[in-house]
Design an enzyme around this catalytic site. Structure first.
Site, PDB file in Angstrom:
ATOM      1  N   ASP A 179       2.433 -14.680   2.805  1.00 60.60           N
ATOM      2  CA  ASP A 179       1.584 -13.928   1.879  1.00 60.60           C
ATOM      3  C   ASP A 179       0.102 -14.244   2.120  1.00 60.60           C
ATOM      4  OD1 ASP A 179       2.346 -11.993   0.118  1.00 60.60           O
ATOM      5  OD2 ASP A 179       2.917 -13.358  -1.501  1.00 60.60           O
ATOM      6  N   GLN A 230       7.055 -14.407  -5.827  1.00 61.53           N
ATOM      7  CA  GLN A 230       6.466 -13.222  -6.462  1.00 61.53           C
ATOM      8  C   GLN A 230       5.636 -13.640  -7.682  1.00 61.53           C
ATOM      9  OE1 GLN A 230       6.732 -10.010  -5.218  1.00 61.53           O
ATOM     10  NE2 GLN A 230       5.226  -9.505  -6.773  1.00 61.53           N
ATOM     11  N   LYS A 252      10.579  -5.294  -0.810  1.00 62.55           N
ATOM     12  CA  LYS A 252      10.364  -6.251   0.278  1.00 62.55           C
ATOM     13  C   LYS A 252      11.688  -6.592   0.968  1.00 62.55           C
ATOM     14  CE  LYS A 252       6.208  -7.905  -1.976  1.00 62.55           C
ATOM     15  NZ  LYS A 252       5.556  -8.801  -2.914  1.00 62.55           N
TER      16      LYS A 252
END
Ligand code: NAP
Length: 286
Positions: free
Chosen positions: A120, A97, A53
């Site tokens: 997200d 995460q 990412k």
């Protein structure tokens, strides 16, 4: 009939090039899109994901910050970091995460992220926006599947889409996105009585289960579009999806491979969402 392959790497490359162009234009107007990625603990898969990412951000010209913490980080300390990033004007997207260590309530952490920075798309406000058709961030993996369908010019209007899986991060948002695109949607799960009877009716099948060979050739209508979200390992340790690719490609009209299908799209859509967050903020300031 042999299916045409939907090349997620190629679609990703094109979308990332567009992100890079829009990022350069935004930077020229004084705003650099910024993504903060928080990693708690040493999970090896998570380390690989966050690395990808951050690298993708750098390649597209976005600013990225990777914050790594020991697994012993307290929940209170993590929540305080998220709140500080919520208030940081150089950050337009925050990603924590998952999975988090067991002593941290992941849902509480996600709900602490400002919805305007929830790139997200996991916050309940993002899920609610998707459900009601309001603007908000779409979660990256199902959003990537929609982009793959768009890449082949597929019009979902009036089509029957069958989603296998109902998780909060893939199956359910996938179903809502397909519905928003005017497909008629069936959602299947582990308690579905006759999965094959459902998939045989489908013009589009999205498999998001996490089990190899869940979708076999006898379950697919000739010409159907098959999107494989699954990420599994076969006996040789090779990455594979939920679909029996070799056999299903002889029946389907279009199919995504694993690897090289949905996988690269997830990171790409994270870049798209972060850029859009920065663009929204720049518009609001103008
Ligand atoms: P998950 O939370 O474990 O959900 C799996 C879903 O599959 C559940 O809804 C489950 O039903 C359903 N299911 C299980 N066995 C089934 C069966 N025999 N028939 C029909 N449905 C069945 O997994 P997830 O997070 O959605 O992920 C699914 C897969 O996608 C995994 O392989 C994951 O690694 C992969 N993935 C890939 C990406 C990417 O970037 N490519 C991103 C995210 C996930 P119940 O709800 O009834 O239990």
């Amino acid at each position: 009939m042999t299916a045409q392959i939907i090349d997620g790497n190629a679609v990703s490359r094109q979308l990332r090039a567009e992100v890079a162009q829009r990022t350069a234009a935004l930077k020229a107007r004084g705003t650099t899109p910024g993504l903060a990625v928080i990693l708690v603990g040493e999970d090896p898969a998570s380390q690989v994901y966050v690395g990808k990412k951050v690298q993708a951000c750098e390649e597209a010209g976005l600013h990225s910050v990777l914050e790594k913490y020991d697994a012993s980080l307290t929940e209170a300390a993590l929540l305080a970091r998220v709140e500080a990033l919520n208030a940081d004007p150089s950050i337009h997207g925050i990603l924590v995460q998952l999975p988090l260590p067991r002593h941290i309530d992941a849902q509480k952490v996600i709900e602490t992220i400002a919805p305007s920075k929830d790139v997200d798309g996991f916050h309940v406000a993002s899920a609610g926006a998707l459900m009601t058709g309001l603007p908000g961030f779409w979660s990256c993996t199902p959003y990537g599947c929609i982009k793959l369908l768009e890449s082949i010019g597929y019009d979902l209007k009036g089509k029957h889409a069958v989603v296998i899986g109902r998780s909060n991060n893939v199956g359910k948002p996938m179903a809502l996105m397909l519905l928003q695109k005017n497909a008629t949607v069936t959602v299947c799960h582990s308690a579905t009585a006759d999965l094959k009877a459902m998939t045989l009716q489908a013009d589009v099948i999205v498999a998001a289960v996490g089990r190899r060979n869940t979708l076999t050739a006898d379950m697919v209508k000739p010409g159907a579009v098959v999107i494989d979200v699954g990420m599994n390992r076969n006996e040789q340790g090779k990455l594979c999806g939920d679909v029996d690719f070799a056999a299903v490609k002889e029946v389907a009209g279009w199919i995504t491979p694993v690897p090289g299908g949905v996988g690269p799209m997830t990171v790409t859509m994270l870049l798209v969402n972060t850029l859009e967050s920065a663009e929204r903020e720049a518009r609001a300031k103008a």
